[in-house]
Design a protein around this motif. Sequence first.
Motif, PDB file in Angstrom:
ATOM      1  N   ILE A  21       0.974  -1.196   0.113  1.00 50.54           N
ATOM      2  CA  ILE A  21      -0.102   0.035   0.109  1.00 50.54           C
ATOM      3  C   ILE A  21       0.925   1.468  -0.108  1.00 50.54           C
ATOM      4  CG2 ILE A  21      -0.535   0.520   2.394  1.00 50.54           C
ATOM      5  CD1 ILE A  21      -3.362   0.272   1.544  1.00 50.54           C
ATOM      6  N   LEU A  22       2.148   1.100   0.453  1.00 51.25           N
ATOM      7  CA  LEU A  22       3.017   2.299   0.600  1.00 51.25           C
ATOM      8  C   LEU A  22       3.075   3.093  -0.629  1.00 51.25           C
ATOM      9  CD1 LEU A  22       4.352   3.189   3.024  1.00 51.25           C
ATOM     10  CD2 LEU A  22       6.466   2.287   2.170  1.00 51.25           C
ATOM     11  N   PRO A  23       3.158   2.505  -2.065  1.00 49.34           N
ATOM     12  CA  PRO A  23       3.238   3.196  -3.250  1.00 49.34           C
ATOM     13  C   PRO A  23       2.210   4.143  -3.449  1.00 49.34           C
ATOM     14  CG  PRO A  23       3.871   0.829  -3.578  1.00 49.34           C
ATOM     15  CD  PRO A  23       3.324   1.093  -2.033  1.00 49.34           C
ATOM     16  N   PHE A  24       1.029   3.675  -2.836  1.00 44.37           N
ATOM     17  CA  PHE A  24      -0.137   4.517  -3.232  1.00 44.37           C
ATOM     18  C   PHE A  24      -0.126   5.636  -2.138  1.00 44.37           C
ATOM     19  CE2 PHE A  24      -1.142   0.507  -4.981  1.00 44.37           C
ATOM     20  CZ  PHE A  24      -1.566   0.854  -6.202  1.00 44.37           C
ATOM     21  N   VAL A  25       0.364   5.684  -0.846  1.00 43.01           N
ATOM     22  CA  VAL A  25       0.335   6.743  -0.006  1.00 43.01           C
ATOM     23  C   VAL A  25       1.541   7.639  -0.161  1.00 43.01           C
ATOM     24  CG1 VAL A  25       0.351   7.067   2.298  1.00 43.01           C
ATOM     25  CG2 VAL A  25      -0.619   4.902   1.678  1.00 43.01           C
ATOM     26  N   LEU A  26       2.728   7.142  -0.345  1.00 38.81           N
ATOM     27  CA  LEU A  26       3.827   8.014  -0.454  1.00 38.81           C
ATOM     28  C   LEU A  26       3.833   9.214  -1.534  1.00 38.81           C
ATOM     29  CD1 LEU A  26       6.902   5.691  -0.415  1.00 38.81           C
ATOM     30  CD2 LEU A  26       6.019   7.363   1.414  1.00 38.81           C
ATOM     31  N   PRO A  27       3.147   9.092  -2.657  1.00 43.24           N
ATOM     32  CA  PRO A  27       3.103  10.425  -3.384  1.00 43.24           C
ATOM     33  C   PRO A  27       2.453  11.538  -2.678  1.00 43.24           C
ATOM     34  CG  PRO A  27       1.973   8.636  -4.666  1.00 43.24           C
ATOM     35  CD  PRO A  27       2.385   8.023  -3.216  1.00 43.24           C
ATOM     36  N   TYR A  28       1.636  11.278  -1.311  1.00 40.19           N
ATOM     37  CA  TYR A  28       1.033  12.233  -0.851  1.00 40.19           C
ATOM     38  C   TYR A  28       1.793  12.891   0.427  1.00 40.19           C
ATOM     39  CZ  TYR A  28      -2.572  11.003  -4.057  1.00 40.19           C
ATOM     40  OH  TYR A  28      -3.105  10.677  -5.284  1.00 40.19           O
ATOM     41  N   LYS A  29       3.117  13.014   0.157  1.00 34.93           N
ATOM     42  CA  LYS A  29       4.051  13.273   1.127  1.00 34.93           C
ATOM     43  C   LYS A  29       3.638  14.321   2.167  1.00 34.93           C
ATOM     44  CE  LYS A  29       8.373  11.107  -0.563  1.00 34.93           C
ATOM     45  NZ  LYS A  29       7.889  11.159  -1.916  1.00 34.93           N
ATOM     46  N   TRP A  30       3.377  15.374   1.602  1.00 38.65           N
ATOM     47  CA  TRP A  30       2.893  16.668   2.301  1.00 38.65           C
ATOM     48  C   TRP A  30       1.587  16.292   3.302  1.00 38.65           C
ATOM     49  CZ3 TRP A  30      -1.907  19.042   1.842  1.00 38.65           C
ATOM     50  CH2 TRP A  30      -2.545  18.677   0.875  1.00 38.65           C
ATOM     51  N   LEU A  31       0.656  15.280   2.720  1.00 41.57           N
ATOM     52  CA  LEU A  31      -0.201  15.183   3.489  1.00 41.57           C
ATOM     53  C   LEU A  31      -0.054  14.427   4.662  1.00 41.57           C
ATOM     54  CD1 LEU A  31      -3.639  13.968   1.293  1.00 41.57           C
ATOM     55  CD2 LEU A  31      -3.321  15.649   3.083  1.00 41.57           C
ATOM     56  N   ILE A  32       0.964  13.563   4.386  1.00 45.64           N
ATOM     57  CA  ILE A  32       1.566  12.589   5.503  1.00 45.64           C
ATOM     58  C   ILE A  32       2.297  13.637   6.648  1.00 45.64           C
ATOM     59  CG2 ILE A  32       3.081  10.612   6.316  1.00 45.64           C
ATOM     60  CD1 ILE A  32       2.919   9.719   3.521  1.00 45.64           C
ATOM     61  N   GLY A  33       3.087  14.402   6.046  1.00 42.93           N
ATOM     62  CA  GLY A  33       3.791  15.523   7.063  1.00 42.93           C
ATOM     63  C   GLY A  33       2.669  16.128   7.999  1.00 42.93           C
ATOM     64  N   VAL A  34       1.660  16.829   7.090  1.00 44.94           N
ATOM     65  CA  VAL A  34       0.784  17.651   7.846  1.00 44.94           C
ATOM     66  C   VAL A  34       0.077  16.656   9.096  1.00 44.94           C
ATOM     67  CG1 VAL A  34      -1.498  18.902   7.801  1.00 44.94           C
ATOM     68  CG2 VAL A  34       0.476  18.962   6.220  1.00 44.94           C
ATOM     69  N   THR A  35      -0.387  15.502   8.597  1.00 44.01           N
ATOM     70  CA  THR A  35      -1.217  14.725   9.479  1.00 44.01           C
ATOM     71  C   THR A  35      -0.151  14.205  10.696  1.00 44.01           C
ATOM     72  OG1 THR A  35      -1.764  13.793   7.688  1.00 44.01           O
ATOM     73  CG2 THR A  35      -2.728  12.715   9.438  1.00 44.01           C
ATOM     74  N   LEU A  36       1.087  13.869  10.591  1.00 41.56           N
ATOM     75  CA  LEU A  36       1.968  13.559  11.636  1.00 41.56           C
ATOM     76  C   LEU A  36       1.986  14.689  12.661  1.00 41.56           C
ATOM     77  CD1 LEU A  36       4.715  11.317   9.888  1.00 41.56           C
ATOM     78  CD2 LEU A  36       2.593  10.621  10.892  1.00 41.56           C
ATOM     79  N   GLY A  37       2.305  15.971  12.052  1.00 43.62           N
ATOM     80  CA  GLY A  37       2.346  17.279  12.791  1.00 43.62           C
ATOM     81  C   GLY A  37       1.474  17.396  13.743  1.00 43.62           C
ATOM     82  N   LEU A  38       0.058  17.088  13.057  1.00 42.69           N
ATOM     83  CA  LEU A  38      -1.195  17.162  13.866  1.00 42.69           C
ATOM     84  C   LEU A  38      -1.264  16.001  14.792  1.00 42.69           C
ATOM     85  CD1 LEU A  38      -3.770  18.128  10.925  1.00 42.69           C
ATOM     86  CD2 LEU A  38      -2.971  19.615  12.780  1.00 42.69           C
ATOM     87  N   THR A  39      -0.858  14.919  14.444  1.00 46.15           N
ATOM     88  CA  THR A  39      -0.945  13.798  15.532  1.00 46.15           C
ATOM     89  C   THR A  39      -0.067  14.117  16.940  1.00 46.15           C
ATOM     90  OG1 THR A  39      -1.198  12.349  13.840  1.00 46.15           O
ATOM     91  CG2 THR A  39      -0.473  11.340  15.784  1.00 46.15           C
ATOM     92  N   SER A 111      -8.210   5.815  -2.725  1.00 46.61           N
ATOM     93  CA  SER A 111      -9.094   5.113  -3.238  1.00 46.61           C
ATOM     94  C   SER A 111      -9.131   5.496  -4.722  1.00 46.61           C
ATOM     95  CB  SER A 111     -10.268   5.336  -2.556  1.00 46.61           C
ATOM     96  OG  SER A 111     -11.500   5.089  -3.350  1.00 46.61           O
ATOM     97  N   ARG A 112      -8.853   6.520  -5.311  1.00 53.77           N
ATOM     98  CA  ARG A 112      -8.986   6.965  -6.592  1.00 53.77           C
ATOM     99  C   ARG A 112      -7.778   6.171  -7.456  1.00 53.77           C
ATOM    100  NH1 ARG A 112      -6.820  12.960  -8.017  1.00 53.77           N
ATOM    101  NH2 ARG A 112      -5.098  11.543  -7.289  1.00 53.77           N
ATOM    102  N   ASP A 113      -6.513   6.203  -6.764  1.00 51.97           N
ATOM    103  CA  ASP A 113      -5.568   5.888  -7.341  1.00 51.97           C
ATOM    104  C   ASP A 113      -5.401   4.337  -7.174  1.00 51.97           C
ATOM    105  OD1 ASP A 113      -4.706   8.325  -7.300  1.00 51.97           O
ATOM    106  OD2 ASP A 113      -2.934   8.246  -6.108  1.00 51.97           O
ATOM    107  N   LEU A 114      -6.018   3.705  -6.263  1.00 52.49           N
ATOM    108  CA  LEU A 114      -6.143   2.172  -6.308  1.00 52.49           C
ATOM    109  C   LEU A 114      -6.972   1.698  -7.546  1.00 52.49           C
ATOM    110  CD1 LEU A 114      -6.375   1.420  -2.568  1.00 52.49           C
ATOM    111  CD2 LEU A 114      -4.749   0.650  -3.904  1.00 52.49           C
ATOM    112  N   SER A 115      -8.238   2.535  -7.444  1.00 52.04           N
ATOM    113  CA  SER A 115      -9.067   2.048  -8.670  1.00 52.04           C
ATOM    114  C   SER A 115      -8.506   2.432 -10.070  1.00 52.04           C
ATOM    115  CB  SER A 115     -10.414   3.082  -8.201  1.00 52.04           C
ATOM    116  OG  SER A 115     -11.289   3.128  -9.367  1.00 52.04           O
ATOM    117  N   VAL A 116      -7.987   3.433 -10.124  1.00 50.29           N
ATOM    118  CA  VAL A 116      -7.501   3.873 -11.582  1.00 50.29           C
ATOM    119  C   VAL A 116      -6.302   2.742 -11.972  1.00 50.29           C
ATOM    120  CG1 VAL A 116      -5.755   5.257 -12.728  1.00 50.29           C
ATOM    121  CG2 VAL A 116      -7.828   6.145 -11.767  1.00 50.29           C
ATOM    122  N   SER A 117      -5.583   2.142 -10.913  1.00 49.48           N
ATOM    123  CA  SER A 117      -4.349   1.195 -11.209  1.00 49.48           C
ATOM    124  C   SER A 117      -5.125  -0.171 -11.327  1.00 49.48           C
ATOM    125  CB  SER A 117      -3.434   0.886 -10.155  1.00 49.48           C
ATOM    126  OG  SER A 117      -3.578   2.251  -9.439  1.00 49.48           O
TER     127      SER A 117
END
Length: 608
Positions: A21-39, A111-117
């Motif tokens: 699943i990582l390859p589908f999450v990694l493209p959104y690094k900035w989202l991960i960063g923001v979420t980690l900060g908020l966490t 979900s969009r990326d999984l579906s397209v792939s």
Amino acid sequence: MGKENNTSAGKMNILDLLRNILPFVLPYKWLIGVTLGLTLIGSVMAQVNAVVLDKAVDAINELIQQPSFSWSSATTILVTISVILLGKELIGALVTFFQRYYGERMRILVSRDLSVSVVKRMLSFRMAFFSAEGNETGKLQSRIDRGIMSLSNTVNNFFIEILPLFTSAILALVLMFMANVYVGLVAMCIVPVYFYVTYIQAKRMKGGRRGIFGGHQAVSQSILNIIESITVIKSFNREQIEADRQAEIQRTMTDLQLSTRKQSYFFNGLKSFLEQIGTVLIIILTAYLVLIEYPGMTIGKIMYHVMLFANVSAPIRQLHRIYDDMNDALIYAEGFFGILHADDEVEDTGHYHPQQVKGDFELSGVDFTYSNGTQALFNVSMHIERGKITALVGLSGAGKSTIVNLLDKFYHPDCGSIKLDGVELSEWDTQWLRENVGLVLQKNHIFDGSIEENIKYGNPSATHEDVVKAARQAYIYDQIMQLPNGFQTQALQLSGGQQQRIAIARMFIKNPPIIFLDEPTASLDAIATEQIKASIDAIKEGRTVIIISHNIGQIIDADRIYVLKEGRMVQHGSPSEVYQQGGVYKDIFDASARSMNVDKIANTITNK
Ligand code: ADP
């Protein structure tokens, strides 16, 4: 139920799931960063109550023990508590809002990326994949839908539940240790017990959950079958049988669901009880340490530790749910990534890409077996000459369509060779080959869209004039013009025969040098059949045409015929030669003439 799919490679574990699943999450690094900060901010906020209560209890305790009680000191304490708690609540609400928003954003994007792939991947698969057992439409659809839903929910859960809960738990544990090592140790020792119980629960329930997953697939498939066969069901009055069959599938599912739920409730009760034991242990230990006046242990610390322990055990309360979701995700991921990583299903292609395709096929010693074990062809050799019409004749199931499937590279022969223009089919660029082949089947798929869109599918760059021309060639133009919306009418609203002519127009617009016609006029009326025959006659000039037909009128027009019987090529030659030989062809020919009542027809025509 039972069988889930036959493409997933083994059972998945959490690491496999993460890796996939990582390859589908990694493209959104900035989202991960923001979420980690908020966490992180959220986790700190979660400990504020405990700290405030600790300090407040001790401060108030100290105040009431002083001989001269002052309301102003009490007010200061209360105002400070109120400001801190309300401020924390405000920040907490903001953090939660953004955490949920970004978590949801991540879920939607993943979900969009999984579906397209997965759709892109599936389109690249060979035909054998779609006819394999376990890949029936309903099952495949259920695997994809549930896979995407479950995987994207896992990503969402991870960022808005798992991560915040666990970070807060670790922080709370660290604070407990910092306040008192013994209390910290007790809290830490209880945690593995919860994990163990959850692990046992998950293990016990996995079978049931797998069963439910398989059940969902079976339900989807059976509902799809009902919808597809509704006319047959109704005409035979078999509604009750179908309803009973459905009820049986649902009953098995219900039993399984109930027993899984029962286990789940039992374990949840057990875990709540264990959690309460943990809290009681913490209270007893901290109260004891306060009573023996252990350094640093004040009354406030009892509240402090109890509240912190609530944070430590919070993820544990959710653990079963997280575990369940994870287990679902693991099961669904198996099915889903099974499709995405079915590398051996990807259609292969060669690199042979000549400027001009002549259309001369040579089959020698071809055997072919479908994936379910049915051997459809035995040692078939034939020469399909360029620019000629070749008819494949034989009873139903003789292997005629299979030959067309092989020539279009939909399947590969078990052994033997198939050459086009002297080059092995496997060496041909598959897309280029199909670019040069026009295929009209007995049942052509009309897409959800207008007539114009459906015809243009044969050549997306065609103009409206080209579409009109193709419609005229397929003798459907006049009928289209009588429709209120003309070429913009929904093609699915047309009759079977009209749809067939749309499919033929689609082939005209493609204008390929090789044409495969697999019973193209089977669903047409006599007039339409004659018209189509005329238009096929018009375009077969200089092209290689292979026609499969039960219509002797079309067969006798062929330059050469090959007769198949039970997968073997038994006769070949010109129509008159083969007829003279007797055998299968003569039997089919004579039976066909008799069934058409040729004598009486001839009399009727001559007596007119
Ligand atoms: P024809 O076109 O002469 O009617 P086919 O080529 O469609 O015959 O079928 C030849 C044999 O292969 C039949 O026994 C049929 O049941 C089998 N067959 C056809 N398609 C499939 C498939 N997708 N999977 C398994 N068996 C198939």
